[in-house]
Design an enzyme around this catalytic site. Structure first.
Site, PDB file in Angstrom:
ATOM      1  N   ASP A  90       0.843  -1.186   0.000  1.00 32.28           N
ATOM      2  CA  ASP A  90       0.000   0.000   0.000  1.00 32.28           C
ATOM      3  C   ASP A  90       0.883   1.243   0.000  1.00 32.28           C
ATOM      4  OD1 ASP A  90      -2.845   1.076   0.375  1.00 32.28           O
ATOM      5  OD2 ASP A  90      -1.679   2.158   1.886  1.00 32.28           O
TER       6      ASP A  90
ATOM      7  N   TYR B 156       3.724   9.587   0.434  1.00 33.22           N
ATOM      8  CA  TYR B 156       4.652   8.937   1.380  1.00 33.22           C
ATOM      9  C   TYR B 156       6.104   9.236   1.014  1.00 33.22           C
ATOM     10  CZ  TYR B 156       0.428   6.227   2.572  1.00 33.22           C
ATOM     11  OH  TYR B 156      -0.838   5.849   2.932  1.00 33.22           O
TER      12      TYR B 156
ATOM     13  N   LYS C 127      -1.861   6.189  -4.480  1.00 32.37           N
ATOM     14  CA  LYS C 127      -2.928   7.176  -4.216  1.00 32.37           C
ATOM     15  C   LYS C 127      -2.630   8.510  -4.879  1.00 32.37           C
ATOM     16  CE  LYS C 127      -3.445   4.853   0.198  1.00 32.37           C
ATOM     17  NZ  LYS C 127      -2.101   4.522   0.664  1.00 32.37           N
TER      18      LYS C 127
ATOM     19  N   HIS D 133      -6.667  10.069  -2.518  1.00 33.65           N
ATOM     20  CA  HIS D 133      -6.127   9.973  -1.149  1.00 33.65           C
ATOM     21  C   HIS D 133      -7.020  10.660  -0.105  1.00 33.65           C
ATOM     22  CE1 HIS D 133      -2.011   9.369   1.003  1.00 33.65           C
ATOM     23  NE2 HIS D 133      -3.008   9.202   1.840  1.00 33.65           N
TER      24      HIS D 133
END
Ligand code: A2P
Length: 326
Positions: free
Chosen positions: A44, A49, A78, A111
């Site tokens: 994921d 990130y 995302k 997201h």
């Protein structure tokens, strides 16, 4: 090996995935390699990130070492808040694909239901929440993009074969029911924060009714937020008497009991760990079962305690009040 959830598209989502939020870019490749070696087949990821290149290195080294093939893996990423305008959706996806070293994603999610002013990839990547970090009073800057427009651009990614499934994160039932009124391609997955202190039973039930699979992030609750100062260690659900007692009965760890509760209620989970032993521990939850009574007693720990709420962290971290769940 992980169980799988069958999505409305017919594709199968491994019930346990590795969440890579907060894993350092220079370490994530090794963690991903080690996770795939331990049996993880679901990763994921997200633009936000800031570690997709590293994730890509880990995927590539696992494939090169013959541990798995691309088709064995389920890779989620995302769309970040600054790319909601339809013309930015495909370039944003392409950047994630390039960083991950992939031709396609298994799942691409919006997201947040938050649209922010566009920041070109060349200018800053990942762009994060703040419009101008050098400003005297750095803030988020909202953009007026209806989710319907973003969703139509997401649907085009499926048409073009670049993503197999599309979905949403951090949406409420009201937003989803609006989205379903116009969706040509329905969302396969909703990803939200889920753990025994935030069970979101109505949201999960609504998704079951609409055949939208649910993935829970931060399935271990507070633990994810202690290192970043958003929770205290004493808020850990792993210390709860009922969890500890079930762990003793089943000869499992409290973390395994809480994760098992997550998959046994029919959701997928994406726990994060950078530690080899805990990676294995978090996947090893398919050789025991919780009784209905045990499931109920864990669900009863619910306190509607949300650790990840832009309505809370927005003002402190980004000088901007941005509630989305109220
Ligand atoms: P670590 O990486 O050192 O294992 P999230 O809730 O976002 O999935 O984050 C999980 C948090 O809980 C991380 O800080 C992780 O730290 C820790 N953790 C992961 N697995 C376990 C486990 N089995 N037991 C205890 N802590 C865990």
């Amino acid at each position: 090996m992980s169980q799988k959830l069958t999505l409305s598209s017919g594709d199968k989502l491994p019930a346990v995935g590795l969440g890579v939020w907060k894993i350092a870019p220079d370490n994530v490749g090794a963690v991903v390699h080690s996770a795939i070696e331990s049996g993880y087949r679901h990763l994921d990821c997200a633009c936000d990130y800031g570690n997709e290149e590293g994730v890509g290195d880990g995927i590539q080294s696992a494939i090169e070492n013959g541990i798995c093939s691309r088709e064995d893996l389920w890779i989620t990423s995302k769309l970040w808040n600054t790319y909601h305008a339809p013309e930015h959706v495909r370039p944003a996806l392409q950047k994630s694909l390039d960083d991950l070293g992939l031709e396609y994603l298994d799942l691409y999610l919006i997201h947040f239901p938050i649209s922010l002013t566009y920041i070109p990839i060349e200018k800053r990547y990942p762009p994060g929440w703040i419009f101008n970090p050098d400003a005297d009073n750095p803030k988020m800057e909202f953009a007026s993009v209806p989710i319907q427009k973003t969703w139509q651009a997401m649907e085009e990614l499926v048409d073009s074969g670049l993503v197999k499934n599309i979905g949403i994160c951090n949406f409420t039932t009201g937003l989803m029911s609006d989205l379903l009124s116009y969706a040509r391609i329905r969302p396969s997955v909703l990803q939200v924060e889920l753990h025994p202190y935030l069970t979101q039973e109505k949201l999960v039930r609504y998704c079951q009714q609409e055949k939208i699979a649910v993935t829970g992030f931060s399935p271990l609750g507070a633990l994810s937020y202690v290192p970043i100062g958003m929770a205290e260690k004493k808020e850990s659900v792993l210390e709860e008497e009922v969890v500890v007692a079930i762990a003793e009965r089943t000869s499992k760890t409290p973390a395994q009991v809480v994760l098992r509760w997550g998959v046994q209620r029919g959701t997928a989970i994406v726990p994060k760990s950078s530690n080899k032993e805990r990676l294995k521990e978090n996947l090893d939850i398919f050789d025991f079962e919780l009784s209905d009574e045990e499931m109920q007693s864990i669900s009863s720990l619910n306190q509607n305690r949300r650790f990840n709420d832009p309505g809370d962290f927005g003002p402190t971290a980004f000088n901007t009040f941005c509630p989305i769940y109220d």
